[in-house]
Structure formats: structure tokens, C-alpha cells
Motif scaffolding. Structure first.
Motif: not given
Length: 307
Positions: A193-199, A203-206, A227-236, A238-239
Motif C-alpha cells: 500500500p502507498a502511504p495513506r493521505s486523508g481528505l 474536500q472535507w468541508a464539501a 462531493a470530494a471528487g473521488l471514487s468510492v474506494s479512494q473516498f472510503a 481517505q475519509f
């Protein structure tokens, strides 16, 4: 239940239904106990039923199929033009069949099952690899995580609340991810896995604005990701990195906080507070407050009058 409206949201909108399956569930030897029909699940269809012994052939469907055996053991044979594989499957055994492939199957005895049908879009979305995921044809495989996900989805059917829509999306995402990871034809080893980054802050405000504006409605996971401009997988991913919570748990916490504020600061009827904050009814709000805060709406309101 089809066509039911919940706070202005049409739950029949673009849902995956029995017409998107390969036809097993429409046969006379199948007796459904509960299904997700009419609940508005767009990429997942779940059905729990009793099946009598049969042999039949079915055309390929646009959805992937996973069957969980709830009892047994029972002998099952499967194939394409003929029945080429046979296995005695114990309780907890799985039957996996990819979208688009014809199926011939023989069930050797009475069986209780949970069927889950998943769109290929959902499967490919969680993979995010260069080549598409192709599911293996499995008979009698064991996967404790997949088994638990299917049992949890059946539990959602038993006690359905429209406000659980985000939770269903979360379970569907987890189901697709496990299928892609552990039940593909290639069985590729998991990538590092690549290093994880959050929203990010915007994105968080949206996402927060979207959820706040729709607190009284079912909020699909796909809408949050959009709303965050991400795919469901990426969003889950990063959220959870940003908040430490799944989107569903975050949404429930917001609803609990909003309900507590209304109970303390207004005289609105408890039933109205429940609906305004996204709970299906007063009893649903009471159940969630007991689980999260070990209190009840009435107790919160009484405490206000004492202060």
C-alpha cells in the motif's frame, strides 16, 4: 415497498433488482424470505431464501453472484454446457459466479441461502488496477470475512431502516473489495500500500456541507465521494484516515449530536426530532441513543428542565 419516498428521496431510483440477476431467484423452487427489493440499493441486491433441490441452466447476468450456504452439508454440481464440478458444501460455504457467464447448476438437497448480486462497476471501482478484475468460479470455498459480510447484510434486511443507506454502501464496498482481493482468477498478491493521505480541507468541508444539508435523508456513499471528487474506494480510505471513522459511523455521530441539541434547545416533539435528524422514527432514535450514550430522548429532555 417499491416507489416509497423517504424525505423526498425516491428509493426506487436506479436500484439493482431481481431483473438484474441470472434468474435463480425467479424459479418456483425458490421461496424468498426477505430481499432488498424496493430499498433503493443501486449496486447491490441481496435475497435470503429457502431453495428446494433442482437442476437448471441460466444465462449470464450483468451482476456478479455470491451465495452463502446457511445450512447443509449439501451436494452441488456446476458447469457451463454440462455439470463438470461437484462438491459437498458445508454451512458457511460459498458459491461465486462472475457476471456475463452462463451457468448450469444442480442442487442436491434443500438449502437455506443468502444471495448477493453486485454490479461489475462496483467490483472494478474498488480494484483500481491496470487490468480489470475477473472473478473465479468457486464452489464450496470458505472465506470468514465474506461470510460475515453476507450475514450482516441479511441482518440489515431483517431490521431495515432507510437511514442505514450509508451503512449498506459501506458493506457493499467491503464485499466488492474482498471479492477483488481474494476471489479473482489471477489471485494476485496484495500490492504494497502507498502511504495513506486523508481528505484535504476543501474536500472535507464539501463532505461536511453535503451531510449537514441532507442530515434527514439517506446519504449514499457515492454522493459523499462525489462531493470530494473521488471514487468510492479512494473516498472510503481517505475519509477514515482523516477522521478515524467510517463514513457511516461519522454520519450516525452527526445525527446523534444534532438530535441531542434539538432535544436540549427546542420543544419539538421527539418524533419530529428523530425524522429531522435522519432516524426513521422515535423508536429508532431511542435505540441509537441507548447504544451510543446510554440514555434516551426523554431523559435528555428531562435533564434540560432540571437545569
Amino acid at each position: 415497498m417499491t416507489g416509497t419516498l423517504f424525505r423526498g428521496y425516491d428509493v426506487a431510483m436506479a436500484e439493482l433488482g431481481v431483473h438484474d440477476t441470472n434468474g435463480i431467484l425467479r424459479q418456483p423452487w425458490v421461496r424468498p424470505e426477505r430481499t432488498s427489493g424496493g430499498m433503493g440499493w443501486e449496486h447491490l441486491y441481496v435475497s435470503t431464501q429457502c431453495e428446494e433441490p433442482y437442476q437448471a441452466s441460466f444465462e449470464g447476468a450483468r451482476s456478479h453472484l455470491v451465495i452463502l450456504h446457511l445450512n447443509g452439508p449439501v451436494t452441488v454440481r456446476r458447469g457451463h454446457l454440462g455439470l463438470t464440478r461437484s462438491r459437498t458444501v458445508p454451512p458457511g460455504g460459498l458459491f461465486v459466479h462472475p457476471a456475463g457467464k452462463d451457468l448450469t447448476v444442480e442442487l442436491g438437497g434443500r438449502l437455506d441461502t443468502v444471495h448477493a448480486y453486485l454490479t461489475d462497476e462496483s467490483l472494478q471501482e474498488v480494484h483500481e488496477g491496470a487490468a480489470p478484475v475477473e472473478l473465479a468460479e468457486e464452489l464450496g470455498s470458505l472465506d470468514p470475512l465474506l461470510e460475515q459480510l453476507l450475514l450482516t447484510l441479511d441482518g440489515v434486511l431483517r431490521h431495515w431502516e432507510p437511514s442505514a443507506r450509508t451503512y449498506v454502501d459501506h458493506l457493499g464496498h467491503a464485499l466488492a473489495a474482498q471479492l477483488a482481493r481474494a476471489h479473482s482468477v489471477t489471485h494476485r498478491p496484495a500490492a504494497v500500500p502507498a502511504p495513506r493521505s486523508g481528505l484535504g480541507d476543501r474536500q472535507w468541508a464539501a463532505v461536511r456541507d453535503l451531510v449537514a444539508a441532507r442530515l434527514g435523508e439517506p446519504v449514499p456513499l457515492r454522493a459523499m465521494a462525489g462531493a470530494a471528487g473521488l471514487s468510492v474506494s479512494q473516498f472510503a480510505r481517505q475519509f477514515k484516515t482523516r477522521t478515524g471513522l467510517t463514513p457511516h459511523k461519522f454520519l450516525v455521530q452527526l445525527r446523534v449530536d444534532a438530535a441531542c441539541a434539538l432535544l436540549r434547545d427546542t420543544s419539538a416533539p421527539i418524533a419530529d426530532v428523530a425524522v429531522r435528524c435522519g432516524f426513521s422514527h422515535q423508536e429508532h432514535l431511542t435505540r441509537v441513543l441507548k447504544a451510543h450514550l446510554r440514555t434516551t430522548p426523554a431523559a435528555i429532555r428531562r435533564a434540560r428542565s432540571v437545569q
